[in-house]
Write a protein that holds these residues in place. Structure first.
Motif, mmCIF file in Angstrom:
data_model
loop_
_atom_site.group_PDB
_atom_site.id
_atom_site.type_symbol
_atom_site.label_atom_id
_atom_site.label_comp_id
_atom_site.label_asym_id
_atom_site.label_seq_id
_atom_site.Cartn_x
_atom_site.Cartn_y
_atom_site.Cartn_z
ATOM 1 N N ARG A 127 0.821 -1.216 0.000
ATOM 2 C CA ARG A 127 0.000 0.000 0.000
ATOM 3 C C ARG A 127 0.857 1.269 0.000
ATOM 4 O O ARG A 127 0.337 2.353 0.223
ATOM 5 C CB ARG A 127 -0.929 -0.006 1.208
ATOM 6 N N GLY A 128 2.156 1.136 -0.205
ATOM 7 C CA GLY A 128 3.028 2.306 -0.242
ATOM 8 C C GLY A 128 3.490 2.797 1.111
ATOM 9 O O GLY A 128 4.078 3.875 1.205
ATOM 10 N N LEU A 129 3.245 2.023 2.159
ATOM 11 C CA LEU A 129 3.593 2.476 3.508
ATOM 12 C C LEU A 129 5.099 2.491 3.750
ATOM 13 O O LEU A 129 5.617 3.413 4.394
ATOM 14 C CB LEU A 129 2.883 1.628 4.550
ATOM 15 N N ALA A 130 5.821 1.497 3.251
ATOM 16 C CA ALA A 130 7.277 1.476 3.447
ATOM 17 C C ALA A 130 7.922 2.677 2.760
ATOM 18 O O ALA A 130 8.832 3.297 3.308
ATOM 19 C CB ALA A 130 7.870 0.174 2.928
ATOM 20 N N ARG A 131 7.438 3.012 1.594
ATOM 21 C CA ARG A 131 7.967 4.187 0.889
ATOM 22 C C ARG A 131 7.711 5.445 1.716
ATOM 23 O O ARG A 131 8.560 6.321 1.823
ATOM 24 C CB ARG A 131 7.308 4.285 -0.486
ATOM 25 N N ARG A 132 6.534 5.525 2.317
ATOM 26 C CA ARG A 132 6.211 6.691 3.160
ATOM 27 C C ARG A 132 7.131 6.725 4.380
ATOM 28 O O ARG A 132 7.597 7.791 4.775
ATOM 29 C CB ARG A 132 4.748 6.626 3.585
ATOM 30 N N VAL A 133 7.397 5.571 4.982
ATOM 31 C CA VAL A 133 8.310 5.514 6.129
ATOM 32 C C VAL A 133 9.684 6.041 5.720
ATOM 33 O O VAL A 133 10.279 6.874 6.419
ATOM 34 C CB VAL A 133 8.419 4.079 6.690
ATOM 35 N N VAL A 134 10.203 5.578 4.597
ATOM 36 C CA VAL A 134 11.519 6.017 4.131
ATOM 37 C C VAL A 134 11.526 7.531 3.917
ATOM 38 O O VAL A 134 12.452 8.227 4.347
ATOM 39 C CB VAL A 134 11.927 5.251 2.854
ATOM 40 N N THR A 135 10.494 8.051 3.286
ATOM 41 C CA THR A 135 10.394 9.491 3.048
ATOM 42 C C THR A 135 10.387 10.271 4.359
ATOM 43 O O THR A 135 11.077 11.289 4.501
ATOM 44 C CB THR A 135 9.130 9.810 2.226
ATOM 45 N N GLU A 136 9.613 9.798 5.336
ATOM 46 C CA GLU A 136 9.543 10.480 6.637
ATOM 47 C C GLU A 136 10.871 10.398 7.379
ATOM 48 O O GLU A 136 11.302 11.378 8.010
ATOM 49 C CB GLU A 136 8.417 9.891 7.488
ATOM 50 N N LEU A 137 11.541 9.254 7.310
ATOM 51 C CA LEU A 137 12.849 9.124 7.952
ATOM 52 C C LEU A 137 13.865 10.060 7.303
ATOM 53 O O LEU A 137 14.662 10.706 7.998
ATOM 54 C CB LEU A 137 13.335 7.678 7.900
ATOM 55 N N GLU A 138 13.847 10.143 5.978
ATOM 56 C CA GLU A 138 14.745 11.063 5.279
ATOM 57 C C GLU A 138 14.463 12.512 5.688
ATOM 58 O O GLU A 138 15.392 13.286 5.928
ATOM 59 C CB GLU A 138 14.564 10.942 3.766
ATOM 60 N N ARG A 139 13.188 12.871 5.755
ATOM 61 C CA ARG A 139 12.809 14.230 6.137
ATOM 62 C C ARG A 139 13.327 14.560 7.533
ATOM 63 O O ARG A 139 13.939 15.607 7.763
ATOM 64 C CB ARG A 139 11.285 14.392 6.078
ATOM 65 N N GLU A 140 13.108 13.653 8.464
ATOM 66 C CA GLU A 140 13.539 13.907 9.843
ATOM 67 C C GLU A 140 15.060 13.917 9.951
ATOM 68 O O GLU A 140 15.634 14.751 10.659
ATOM 69 C CB GLU A 140 12.938 12.861 10.788
ATOM 70 N N ALA A 141 15.737 13.015 9.256
ATOM 71 C CA ALA A 141 17.203 13.015 9.272
ATOM 72 C C ALA A 141 17.742 14.327 8.703
ATOM 73 O O ALA A 141 18.671 14.915 9.257
ATOM 74 C CB ALA A 141 17.734 11.818 8.484
ATOM 75 N N GLY A 142 17.143 14.803 7.617
ATOM 76 C CA GLY A 142 17.558 16.076 7.039
ATOM 77 C C GLY A 142 17.333 17.228 7.996
ATOM 78 O O GLY A 142 18.165 18.139 8.102
ATOM 79 N N ALA A 143 16.212 17.194 8.716
ATOM 80 C CA ALA A 143 15.914 18.249 9.693
ATOM 81 C C ALA A 143 16.928 18.246 10.832
ATOM 82 O O ALA A 143 17.147 19.275 11.473
ATOM 83 C CB ALA A 143 14.494 18.067 10.242
ATOM 84 N N ARG A 144 17.552 17.109 11.086
ATOM 85 C CA ARG A 144 18.569 17.013 12.144
ATOM 86 C C ARG A 144 19.967 17.325 11.629
ATOM 87 O O ARG A 144 20.941 17.162 12.340
ATOM 88 C CB ARG A 144 18.559 15.606 12.746
ATOM 89 N N GLY A 145 20.050 17.718 10.349
ATOM 90 C CA GLY A 145 21.336 18.137 9.804
ATOM 91 C C GLY A 145 22.086 17.095 9.009
ATOM 92 O O GLY A 145 23.176 17.381 8.502
ATOM 93 N N TYR A 146 21.562 15.910 8.882
ATOM 94 C CA TYR A 146 22.239 14.898 8.076
ATOM 95 C C TYR A 146 22.084 15.238 6.602
ATOM 96 O O TYR A 146 21.030 15.679 6.159
ATOM 97 C CB TYR A 146 21.664 13.503 8.356
ATOM 98 N N ARG A 147 23.137 15.024 5.816
ATOM 99 C CA ARG A 147 23.130 15.308 4.379
ATOM 100 C C ARG A 147 23.142 14.031 3.547
ATOM 101 O O ARG A 147 22.998 14.088 2.326
ATOM 102 C CB ARG A 147 24.346 16.161 3.995
ATOM 103 N N ARG A 148 23.323 12.896 4.180
ATOM 104 C CA ARG A 148 23.398 11.616 3.471
ATOM 105 C C ARG A 148 22.684 10.578 4.317
ATOM 106 O O ARG A 148 22.704 10.647 5.548
ATOM 107 C CB ARG A 148 24.867 11.234 3.282
ATOM 108 N N VAL A 149 22.071 9.621 3.624
ATOM 109 C CA VAL A 149 21.433 8.492 4.299
ATOM 110 C C VAL A 149 22.092 7.221 3.782
ATOM 111 O O VAL A 149 22.344 7.082 2.586
ATOM 112 C CB VAL A 149 19.916 8.459 4.029
ATOM 113 N N TYR A 150 22.390 6.335 4.679
ATOM 114 C CA TYR A 150 23.005 5.043 4.367
ATOM 115 C C TYR A 150 22.110 3.965 4.954
ATOM 116 O O TYR A 150 21.472 4.168 5.993
ATOM 117 C CB TYR A 150 24.402 4.985 5.015
ATOM 118 N N LEU A 151 22.049 2.814 4.295
ATOM 119 C CA LEU A 151 21.316 1.680 4.847
ATOM 120 C C LEU A 151 21.817 0.404 4.209
ATOM 121 O O LEU A 151 22.478 0.432 3.177
ATOM 122 C CB LEU A 151 19.810 1.831 4.630
#
Length: 171
Positions: free
Chosen positions: A95-119
């Motif tokens: 239903r697209g929920l995992a994609r939404r989770v990834v988007t929200e995690l990226e948004r919050e990480a960016g708000a905390r000053g991170y410029r790159r995401v690794y997984l």
């Protein structure tokens, strides 16, 4: 595939009771896929690594407060957040929920000053591999190789730099 429903996004501590189903089902699924108990691996990182200011756990909740998806991030290095524990409840997949989770995690990480995401994801999770590629992550491995010969599959994504207003802008 149906569109994602309206959901509430909340940040919670690892100790929040709504996180437990996430970790239990995720551990059970990993244990089935890899043939060994994965629950200890999920508990490997101290809870503090998933708390502000360096990390967090986000849950997507349906109207009655039931968690249907979630994920976490932690500090990988000064400029990089590492996504961990991305999960969608088995009754709510496709239903697209995992994609939404990834988007929200990226948004919050960016708000905390991170410029790159690794997984990383496991070689027996082709749906996760497809999700990360579709979400703009670069594979840090040979995508033509047999995933079983690689082990954990690493990915990265560079986040947009904030503009002078503090909002993300495109690069």
């Amino acid at each position: 595939m149906t569109s994602a429903p309206e959901l509430t996004v909340i940040e919670v501590p690892v100790s929040d009771a709504r996180v437990e189903p996430l970790l239990r089902e995720l551990g059970d699924e990993y244990s089935r896929r890899y043939g060994k108990d994965a629950h200890a691996e999920l508990a490997r990182y101290p809870d503090e690594e998933f708390t502000a200011p360096y990390g967090g756990i986000l849950l997507l909740l349906i109207e009655d407060g039931e968690p249907v998806a979630g994920g976490a991030f932690r500090r990988y290095d000064d400029t990089t957040a590492e996504l961990k524990r991305i999960w969608t409840h088995s009754a709510h997949r496709r239903r697209g929920l995992a994609r939404r989770v990834v988007t929200e995690l990226e948004r919050e990480a960016g708000a905390r000053g991170y410029r790159r995401v690794y997984l990383t994801t496991g070689p027996r999770r082709p749906e996760a591999r497809a999700l990360y590629l579709a979400a703009g992550y670069a594979a840090l491995f040979d995508t033509e190789a047999d995933p079983e010969t690689i082990g954990p599959l690493p990915f990265e994504k560079h986040l947009a730099e904030p503009d002078h207003t503090g909002k993300a802008s495109t690069l």
